[in-house]
Design a protein around this motif. Structure first.
Motif, mmCIF file in Angstrom:
data_model
loop_
_atom_site.group_PDB
_atom_site.id
_atom_site.type_symbol
_atom_site.label_atom_id
_atom_site.label_comp_id
_atom_site.label_asym_id
_atom_site.label_seq_id
_atom_site.Cartn_x
_atom_site.Cartn_y
_atom_site.Cartn_z
ATOM 1 N N ALA A 177 13.904 1.674 -1.838
ATOM 2 C CA ALA A 177 12.937 2.165 -1.350
ATOM 3 C C ALA A 177 13.804 3.040 0.155
ATOM 4 C CB ALA A 177 12.064 1.312 -0.636
ATOM 5 N N ARG A 193 5.052 -2.627 3.217
ATOM 6 C CA ARG A 193 5.161 -3.791 3.531
ATOM 7 C C ARG A 193 6.458 -4.539 3.266
ATOM 8 N NH1 ARG A 193 0.314 -2.430 0.947
ATOM 9 N NH2 ARG A 193 1.037 -2.163 -1.202
ATOM 10 N N LEU A 194 7.520 -3.706 2.343
ATOM 11 C CA LEU A 194 9.229 -4.332 2.428
ATOM 12 C C LEU A 194 9.326 -4.716 3.604
ATOM 13 C CD1 LEU A 194 9.862 -2.059 -1.055
ATOM 14 C CD2 LEU A 194 9.407 -4.465 -1.002
ATOM 15 N N GLU A 205 4.036 0.125 -0.471
ATOM 16 C CA GLU A 205 4.628 -0.473 -0.173
ATOM 17 C C GLU A 205 5.505 -0.602 0.785
ATOM 18 O OE1 GLU A 205 5.180 0.765 -4.462
ATOM 19 O OE2 GLU A 205 3.537 -0.872 -5.097
ATOM 20 N N ALA A 208 6.323 -5.916 -3.012
ATOM 21 C CA ALA A 208 5.043 -6.081 -2.433
ATOM 22 C C ALA A 208 4.216 -6.466 -1.112
ATOM 23 C CB ALA A 208 4.997 -3.870 -1.954
ATOM 24 N N ARG A 209 3.477 -7.376 -2.595
ATOM 25 C CA ARG A 209 3.039 -7.802 -2.487
ATOM 26 C C ARG A 209 2.302 -9.109 -2.218
ATOM 27 N NH1 ARG A 209 0.168 -6.013 -8.210
ATOM 28 N NH2 ARG A 209 -0.944 -4.058 -7.680
ATOM 29 N N ASN A 267 3.400 5.852 1.001
ATOM 30 C CA ASN A 267 4.142 4.486 0.134
ATOM 31 C C ASN A 267 3.930 2.849 1.401
ATOM 32 O OD1 ASN A 267 6.100 6.180 -1.742
ATOM 33 N ND2 ASN A 267 5.884 7.386 -0.323
ATOM 34 N N LYS A 288 9.586 -3.884 -7.174
ATOM 35 C CA LYS A 288 9.142 -3.530 -5.229
ATOM 36 C C LYS A 288 7.397 -3.890 -5.776
ATOM 37 C CE LYS A 288 8.240 1.229 -3.311
ATOM 38 N NZ LYS A 288 8.977 2.655 -3.505
ATOM 39 N N THR A 289 7.054 -3.520 -6.905
ATOM 40 C CA THR A 289 5.045 -3.753 -6.558
ATOM 41 C C THR A 289 5.080 -5.014 -6.119
ATOM 42 O OG1 THR A 289 4.805 -1.831 -7.678
ATOM 43 C CG2 THR A 289 3.265 -3.688 -7.997
ATOM 44 N N GLU A 290 5.657 -5.956 -7.193
ATOM 45 C CA GLU A 290 5.916 -7.800 -6.897
ATOM 46 C C GLU A 290 6.270 -7.909 -5.554
ATOM 47 O OE1 GLU A 290 5.351 -11.214 -8.385
ATOM 48 O OE2 GLU A 290 4.188 -9.313 -8.430
#
Length: 233
Positions: A87, A128-129, A125, A46-47, A123, A42-44
């Protein structure tokens, strides 16, 4: 020599260390492992988006072997879809914790607006997702049945809330629950995703807490004005 002195202790011929049972390797908990993978992914995603995300980076962040990712998920694309589903699922689960049905219609709408705003802020992220998936024109989301299944009950809840408001004479009739929720989401989504450019354009730090509070109040006023049978109320 006495009988007692003639008795010899019975031994197995093994040393103390040899006689101890071998330690059993701790079994891996699939739920915990997949959860770590999803959190790291999720972090990867989203970034860096789907194209820019690296499975090696996800594995390193989850502190597992890269091969384990492909054991739990067939491909990077499948992992990405699972991240999207998780998410959205987190959002829907959090919404269910809010007591909408036990409130008066206007109070429930205020709670919905404020919840959505607060959840988006907490949230980023998720936002961004959503942007990433719209770049792909929902190519991966279209493969998910879970998303539609989890969304339908919430739309029905909003529809019931609108009906209650109409019966009480505080909401006007004919409002589409889908359009209402899209409007609520858009009012927060656009602001949060564009606050850096808008801050430059307007010369105001829209990320500052006083400005965030102004936005929350503006969202509530906008949605209530849209819903009210008598806008002057």
């Amino acid at each position: 020599m006495s009988r007692a002195s003639e008795a010899e202790p019975i031994t197995t011929g093994k040393s103390k260390d040899e006689a101890a049972p071998a330690r059993t390797p701790r079994a891996r908990d699939p739920k915990i492992t997949s959860g770590r993978i999803l959190a790291a992914a999720k972090t990867e995603f989203a970034r860096k988006g789907l194209a820019g995300a690296r499975v090696d980076t996800i594995a390193a962040r989850a502190k597992i072997n890269k091969r384990m990712i492909y054991h739990y998920f067939k491909s990077k694309e499948d992992l990405y879809l699972c991240v999207l589903e998780e998410a959205y699922g987190d959002l829907r689960r959090a919404e269910r914790l809010v007591d909408f049905e036990g409130r008066e219609p206007e109070d429930a709408i205020v709670a919905l607006v404020e919840f959505t705003w607060g959840y988006y802020r907490a949230n980023p992220e998720l936002l961004r997702l959503i942007v990433t998936e719209n770049i792909h024109q929902a190519r991966y989301l279209k493969r998910s049945k879970k998303i539609r299944e989890m969304h339908s009950p919430f739309v029905a809840l909003i529809g019931d809330l609108l009906d209650r408001g109409v019966r009480k004479g505080v909401f006007r009739a004919g409002i589409d629950p889908n359009q209402l929720y899209i409007s609520i989401a858009a009012l927060g989504f656009y602001y949060l995703n564009n606050r850096w450019t808008l801050s430059v354009i307007y010369g105001v730090d829209l990320g500052a807490e006083p400005e965030m509070e102004k936005r929350r109040a503006a969202m509530v006023d906008t949605i209530l004005s849209y819903l009210r049978s008598n806008p002057a109320l």
